[in-house]
Design a protein around this motif. Structure first.
Motif, PDB file in Angstrom:
ATOM      1  N   PRO A  76       0.810  -1.222   0.000  1.00  8.72           N
ATOM      2  CA  PRO A  76       0.000   0.000   0.000  1.00  8.72           C
ATOM      3  C   PRO A  76       0.847   1.276   0.000  1.00  8.72           C
ATOM      4  O   PRO A  76       1.794   1.420   0.773  1.00  8.72           O
ATOM      5  N   LEU A  77       0.475   2.206  -0.884  1.00 11.10           N
ATOM      6  CA  LEU A  77       1.066   3.540  -0.949  1.00 11.10           C
ATOM      7  C   LEU A  77      -0.076   4.536  -0.786  1.00 11.10           C
ATOM      8  O   LEU A  77      -0.958   4.604  -1.636  1.00 11.10           O
ATOM      9  N   GLY A  78      -0.073   5.282   0.289  1.00 10.49           N
ATOM     10  CA  GLY A  78      -1.160   6.228   0.500  1.00 10.49           C
ATOM     11  C   GLY A  78      -1.010   6.921   1.836  1.00 10.49           C
ATOM     12  O   GLY A  78       0.081   7.011   2.388  1.00 10.49           O
TER      13      GLY A  78
ATOM     14  N   ALA B  89       6.514  -4.435   7.842  1.00  8.87           N
ATOM     15  CA  ALA B  89       5.518  -4.840   6.841  1.00  8.87           C
ATOM     16  C   ALA B  89       4.110  -4.545   7.310  1.00  8.87           C
ATOM     17  O   ALA B  89       3.250  -4.127   6.519  1.00  8.87           O
ATOM     18  N   ASN B  90       3.850  -4.742   8.596  1.00 11.30           N
ATOM     19  CA  ASN B  90       2.498  -4.508   9.095  1.00 11.30           C
ATOM     20  C   ASN B  90       2.194  -3.045   9.360  1.00 11.30           C
ATOM     21  O   ASN B  90       1.049  -2.700   9.675  1.00 11.30           O
ATOM     22  N   LEU B  91       3.199  -2.173   9.204  1.00 11.02           N
ATOM     23  CA  LEU B  91       2.897  -0.742   9.200  1.00 11.02           C
ATOM     24  C   LEU B  91       2.104  -0.368   7.950  1.00 11.02           C
ATOM     25  O   LEU B  91       1.469   0.687   7.902  1.00 11.02           O
TER      26      LEU B  91
ATOM     27  N   ASN C 189       0.669  -7.888   3.618  1.00 15.12           N
ATOM     28  CA  ASN C 189      -0.765  -8.024   3.856  1.00 15.12           C
ATOM     29  C   ASN C 189      -1.014  -9.298   4.658  1.00 15.12           C
ATOM     30  O   ASN C 189      -1.292 -10.353   4.099  1.00 15.12           O
ATOM     31  N   GLU C 190      -0.882  -9.185   5.973  1.00 13.18           N
ATOM     32  CA  GLU C 190      -1.208 -10.329   6.821  1.00 13.18           C
ATOM     33  C   GLU C 190      -2.715 -10.287   7.082  1.00 13.18           C
ATOM     34  O   GLU C 190      -3.220  -9.350   7.690  1.00 13.18           O
ATOM     35  N   TYR C 191      -3.392 -11.291   6.615  1.00 18.92           N
ATOM     36  CA  TYR C 191      -4.855 -11.271   6.602  1.00 18.92           C
ATOM     37  C   TYR C 191      -5.426 -12.228   7.638  1.00 18.92           C
ATOM     38  O   TYR C 191      -4.779 -13.153   8.106  1.00 18.92           O
ATOM     39  N   GLU C 192      -6.680 -11.979   7.994  1.00 20.46           N
ATOM     40  CA  GLU C 192      -7.409 -12.862   8.898  1.00 20.46           C
ATOM     41  C   GLU C 192      -8.846 -12.887   8.396  1.00 20.46           C
ATOM     42  O   GLU C 192      -9.136 -13.564   7.430  1.00 20.46           O
TER      43      GLU C 192
ATOM     44  N   TYR D 100      -5.219  -6.984   8.043  1.00 21.93           N
ATOM     45  CA  TYR D 100      -6.013  -7.190   9.248  1.00 21.93           C
ATOM     46  C   TYR D 100      -5.382  -6.486  10.445  1.00 21.93           C
ATOM     47  O   TYR D 100      -4.186  -6.604  10.711  1.00 21.93           O
ATOM     48  N   ALA D 101      -6.209  -5.763  11.189  1.00 16.72           N
ATOM     49  CA  ALA D 101      -5.711  -4.902  12.259  1.00 16.72           C
ATOM     50  C   ALA D 101      -4.951  -5.668  13.333  1.00 16.72           C
ATOM     51  O   ALA D 101      -3.983  -5.154  13.908  1.00 16.72           O
ATOM     52  N   ARG D 102      -5.358  -6.888  13.637  1.00 16.38           N
ATOM     53  CA  ARG D 102      -4.712  -7.641  14.718  1.00 16.38           C
ATOM     54  C   ARG D 102      -3.219  -7.847  14.450  1.00 16.38           C
ATOM     55  O   ARG D 102      -2.409  -7.972  15.373  1.00 16.38           O
ATOM     56  N   ALA D 103      -2.848  -7.893  13.163  1.00 14.62           N
ATOM     57  CA  ALA D 103      -1.447  -8.131  12.809  1.00 14.62           C
ATOM     58  C   ALA D 103      -0.531  -7.001  13.249  1.00 14.62           C
ATOM     59  O   ALA D 103       0.695  -7.169  13.289  1.00 14.62           O
ATOM     60  N   MET D 104      -1.090  -5.836  13.586  1.00 15.73           N
ATOM     61  CA  MET D 104      -0.252  -4.744  14.103  1.00 15.73           C
ATOM     62  C   MET D 104       0.317  -5.068  15.482  1.00 15.73           C
ATOM     63  O   MET D 104       1.088  -4.283  16.043  1.00 15.73           O
ATOM     64  N   ALA D 105       0.010  -6.245  16.005  1.00 16.15           N
ATOM     65  CA  ALA D 105       0.692  -6.737  17.202  1.00 16.15           C
ATOM     66  C   ALA D 105       2.176  -6.925  16.955  1.00 16.15           C
ATOM     67  O   ALA D 105       2.965  -6.986  17.906  1.00 16.15           O
ATOM     68  N   SER D 106       2.580  -7.007  15.684  1.00 11.36           N
ATOM     69  CA  SER D 106       4.000  -7.222  15.385  1.00 11.36           C
ATOM     70  C   SER D 106       4.873  -6.092  15.913  1.00 11.36           C
ATOM     71  O   SER D 106       6.068  -6.294  16.168  1.00 11.36           O
ATOM     72  N   TYR D 107       4.303  -4.899  16.086  1.00 10.50           N
ATOM     73  CA  TYR D 107       5.118  -3.791  16.587  1.00 10.50           C
ATOM     74  C   TYR D 107       5.618  -4.067  18.005  1.00 10.50           C
ATOM     75  O   TYR D 107       6.642  -3.522  18.422  1.00 10.50           O
ATOM     76  N   ALA D 108       4.928  -4.933  18.745  1.00 10.50           N
ATOM     77  CA  ALA D 108       5.356  -5.271  20.100  1.00 10.50           C
ATOM     78  C   ALA D 108       6.696  -5.999  20.103  1.00 10.50           C
ATOM     79  O   ALA D 108       7.363  -6.050  21.147  1.00 10.50           O
TER      80      ALA D 108
END
Length: 910
Positions: free
Chosen positions: A75-77, A432-434, A805-808, A813-821
């Protein structure tokens, strides 16, 4: 109730797939100089399927080519502004720019899709013309029949292409290196969007920036024409794009707009410009009513023969047929020289008619995409960027004016992040999940508030309302854009909570009142209280805490009344959760979040001098911890005690009491086994998620840490699988299947799996994998946590899945932003603006150790070596009074009163 029996541990053997994952290496074989802290002696070496070298090796990010690039769409935006995706062969796709998703994963139809592409024409005695993209992926040509009309998409896909493309991504930058034996120039495309922590305005620009660098490796000078072409992205709703309008922007490019009603959903604009060069401009393509092929047939003829013709855009005669615009730049390159052309695409669609989750609003007229109210009435809502720029032309002017600083600041962020002393696959997972922040999963309203889907279907958002029990896991926004994250607290505790404290876990779009006619989500509502504490610690805003505390208290009091009415210290009554079902009886997952919420509110009450309330919630927290340890810990992990008798909710007990021989098979099953969708004595990967939240938010709880650590080890031992080919999954296997590795949501190592376990139990979700991995790492089980992350990212290899694009339940999918932890877990970094205290404790022993960090007041890097700690701010400032430096099991505390700024780094002797 008597405590659970505590049997001895069972033996566990993991079947490894050596071809996919490499040889196992027990922890006892770790070299003394290995750059990782020793995992505790009770770790489980059998499941470690990567060697230390594989887990800890440094190196560049991976590259993708051929079939390994087929799934890439980066995504670019802008945040809440929509996006266009860069694909793995250097092209653009998925024009999700109209306040909803729009992807190519749909059957083709008669209408052409968006088109944005570059063409390079080499002049001279042996001219050659190529679309500036790599080979078109063979797997996309037919695509299981979705392209049964012969790939009727943008119309340019069949142009001659470069022979080779190598893709590399370091989000927010994507790079495609193109070469061809018949073309004397090499082309490198660097595509990006402004991504500057804390600067939500400039990180929210609706634009995609494409930098094409032409390089001449040959011994001869090369003359060329480089052109960029964009279909009309705002054609309006009339047949044959007759409402579309094109205006030349002198010396820059083209403004694409339309004549729709100003409050119409179809009203909008786009722009194409070149920065730093004066292009020749074709303001409008050949308009040919009927077949959409004609415009690009004529365009190719012009550019491939060196006969590009300019025009001024729309006129009174050519008003029907496919529309678009082009810009052309020509030049010559001497041997060994290069030239870069920045191209910018902007968009602006100010009127939003998507309504979901709230009380009924007036219905608009027209089909989706073309809806409107009467002319004098405003649309239901507008995106945030529409409050800053009036159209795409103004947006383009802004990007042109600030291009140098936007680029420099974005590069500074990217380089700081990727300079961190972390394994490349970890940086890959974090960065990537950013992309989710820039995806159509995220919307932003005109007042600046954030709003999110759970994920995205091809044409619509999936599961609305910044769903509290999914966004519970997301850790990127609170650290990189804390102001936006805090708007979610006000959304859930302000506009989505009623006077009783019931929070509707899906908020309305547009913002406003919601119905309160469904279960509250126990994990989401309790997690929201913990996030109030987290957001206060990040911001240090005491006034905000005073405003939010009574709301958080009302929410927690509702939870106590509803699920723990006798104040016993657990959630007993049936409680809804992120698995879209209700757990009956106390369980480790939701009760651990309950414990975190009680502890957080007790702490906040104490800070606000509410001594009586602090004592009440603190006492209940201690009862909660005792209950978990005595009743839910089975000697290996926390589990669930299923209960449906002696509850205030008698619905299930009354139902099964009526079951007899004449009842249905399902009713008999429920009488035998109890409520469906429970996990009982299963080992749940989310089993101590509340302890994870508490640790990374800085919330002290009275729960015995050793039992948490035992549970984490059990989760890794039982739920992480190196090969899923023998795993039976009747649910949604596509997240991880076959010979792929993954962490299952739940297993039953002691037997007793229900006939109907909770839905999703046999699946693999990346957000939960990151939750467990980061918790393991934070507790010192570094190799176990890294194993999960490396295995997870191996599934997103570009051939089977999109690495960005980690999907669910939907894409991005928003839950994948757990990777920032992972960043905080591996570095031990945490900063409390409320206490002006910085914690650091790298889990890797490499020195010097460097990490990126971001607080609410600024971002930068920290470098730790044997004798000093150095803080360098890139933007903003950091106010410090104390430093807590962890090294293994010891923590050293330092007084360190200083203010760190970009021109004033701080160094502390250790």
């Amino acid at each position: 109730m008597p405590p659970l029996d505590k049997p001895t541990r069972r033996e566990f053997l993991v079947t490894t797939s050596s071809a996919a994952l490499g040889a196992a290496l027990p922890l006892s074989n770790t070299r003394p100089d290995s750059p990782v802290a020793e995992s505790p002696s009770t770790a489980v070496p059998e499941a470690l399927v990567y060697s230390s070298e594989e887990l800890l090796a440094s190196g560049p990010q991976q590259t993708f080519t051929g079939d390994r690039a087929v799934q890439i769409a980066m995504p670019l935006g802008g945040i809440g502004a929509g996006c266009i995706c860069l694909n793995g062969y250097g092209g653009l796709q998925d024009f999700s720019i109209r306040n909803h998703p729009s992807t190519t994963a749909l059957p083709e139809g008669f209408a052409p899709s968006g088109a944005a592409f570059a063409i390079l024409h080499i002049k001279g005695a042996s001219p050659v013309t190529k679309l500036v993209e790599g080979p078109f992926p063979a797997l996309k040509i037919y695509d299981q029949g979705l392209q049964g009309e012969g790939y009727r998409r943008g119309g340019f896909e069949g142009f001659p292409r470069f022979e080779k493309c190598i893709f590399k991504g370091e989000y927010p930058f994507g790079e495609a290196a193109l070469s061809d034996s018949s073309v004397p120039l090499q082309v490198t495309l660097t595509a990006w969007n402004p991504f500057i922590p804390l600067d939500d305005k400039n990180s929210g620009i609706p634009c995609a920036i494409l930098e094409y660098t032409l390089h001449n490796p040959s011994p001869h000078p090369v003359e060329y024409e480089f052109s960029y072409h964009l279909s009309h992205l705002a054609p309006g709703c009339s047949r044959e794009e007759s409402a579309s309008r094109n205006s030349v922007i002198p010396n820059l490019g083209v403004f694409l707009h339309n004549a729709e009603q100003p409050n119409s959903e179809g009203f909008g604009s786009a722009a194409l410009i070149a920065i730093g060069n004066r292009p020749r401009i074709k303001g409008m393509w050949l308009r040919s009513p009927g077949w959409e092929f004609d415009s690009l047939s004529a365009l190719w003829r012009e550019v491939s023969t060196g006969n590009f013709t300019a025009n001024e855009g729309s006129n009174a005669i050519d008003t029907s047929g496919r529309n678009g615009c082009s810009i052309l730049l020509e030049g010559a390159l001497a041997p060994g020289k290069s030239k870069t052309y920045p191209i910018v695409i902007t968009w602006h669609f100010p009127n939003c008619y998507q309504q979901v989750g709230g009380l009924p609003l007036p219905e608009a007229q027209g089909a989706p995409g073309c809806r409107s109210f009467p002319e004098e009435k405003s649309p239901p809502w507008r995106p945030f960027y529409a409050s800053i720029w009036k159209d795409a032309r103004e947006t383009a002017f802004y990007v042109e004016e600030h291009y140098a600083s936007l680029r420099a600041r974005t590069v500074a962020f990217k380089e700081a992040l990727f300079s961190s002393t972390l394994p490349p696959y970890v940086l890959d997972a974090i960065s990537a999940n950013l992309a989710i922040l820039k995806s159509p999963t995220v919307l932003r309203l005109e007042n600046g508030d954030l709003w999110g889907w759970e994920g995205c279907f091809p044409e619509a958002g999936c599961c609305h309302g910044s769903c509290t029990h999914v966004w519970n896991y997301a850790q990127a926004f609170p650290h990189l854009y804390p102001k936006l994250e805090s708007s979610l607290r006000e959304l859930e505790l302000g506009r989505s909570m009623d006077e009783s404290g019931h929070v509707t876990f899906r908020s309305a779009l547009p913002e406003g009142p919601v119905k309160h006619d469904f279960h509250a989500a126990s994990d989401g509502q309790l997690g929201g209280i913990m996030k109030v504490f987290r957001d206060w610690q990040i911001s240090g805003d005491f006034d905000w805490l005073k405003k939010m505390y009574p709301l958080a208290k009302r929410s927690l009091d509702y939870c106590i009344r509803t699920w723990d009415p006798d104040h016993r210290g657990a959630l007993f009554e049936p409680h809804h959760n992120t698995y879209d079902i209700e757990f009956w009886g106390a369980d480790g997952m939701c009760t651990s979040i309950y414990l975190g919420a009680l502890s957080a509110l007790a702490k906040m009450a104490g800070v606000l001098a509410q001594a009586e309330e602090a004592a009440f919630y603190g006492d209940l927290a201690h009862r909660c911890a005792r209950f978990m340890e005595e009743q839910l810990f089975n000697g290996e992990y926390f589990q669930q005690k299923v209960q449906y008798l002696e509850l205030r909710n008698t619905a299930f007990a009354s139902m099964v009491a009526q079951v007899d021989e004449g009842s249905s098979e399902m009713q008999k099953l429920l009488k035998r086994e109890g409520p469906k969708y429970q996990y009982g004595n299963g080992c749940l990967s989310d089993g101590v998620i509340g302890a994870w939240m508490a640790r990374i938010y800085g919330i002290d709880t009275p729960l015995a840490q050793e039992n948490v650590r035992e549970t984490l080890q059990a989760i890794f031992k039982h739920n992480f699988k190196t090969d899923l080919s023998e795993h039976a999954n009747a649910q949604r296997p596509g997240y991880a299947m076959g010979h792929e590795p993954g962490l299952l949501l739940c297993t039953w190592p002691r037997g007793g799996k229900p006939t109907l376990p909770f839905v999703y139990s046999d699946e693999v979700w990346t957000g939960i994998e990151y939750q467990v991995a980061s918790h393991l790492i934070a507790e010192g089980f570094v190799k176990e946590g890294l194993t999960i992350v490396k295995a997870l990212r191996s599934r997103y290899d570009g051939r089977i899945r999109n690495p960005w694009n980690e999907y669910e339940c939907g894409n991005y999918y928003a839950r994948a932003m757990a990777s920032y932890a992972l960043l905080g877990a591996l570095t031990g970094f945490r900063y409390s603006a409320a206490l002006r205290t910085l914690w650091l404790g790298p889990q890797l022993s490499t020195r010097p150790f460097k990490t990126f960090f971001c607080t609410a007041s600024g971002f930068g890097t920290i470098i730790l070596d044997a004798s000093t700690l150095r803080i360098q701010m890139l933007e903003g400032e950091l106010l410090l009074e104390k430093l807590a430096l962890a090294d293994g099991t010891q923590t050293r505390n330092f007084e360190w009163k200083t203010t760190v700024r970009p021109d004033a780094p701080a160094v502390k002797a250790l």
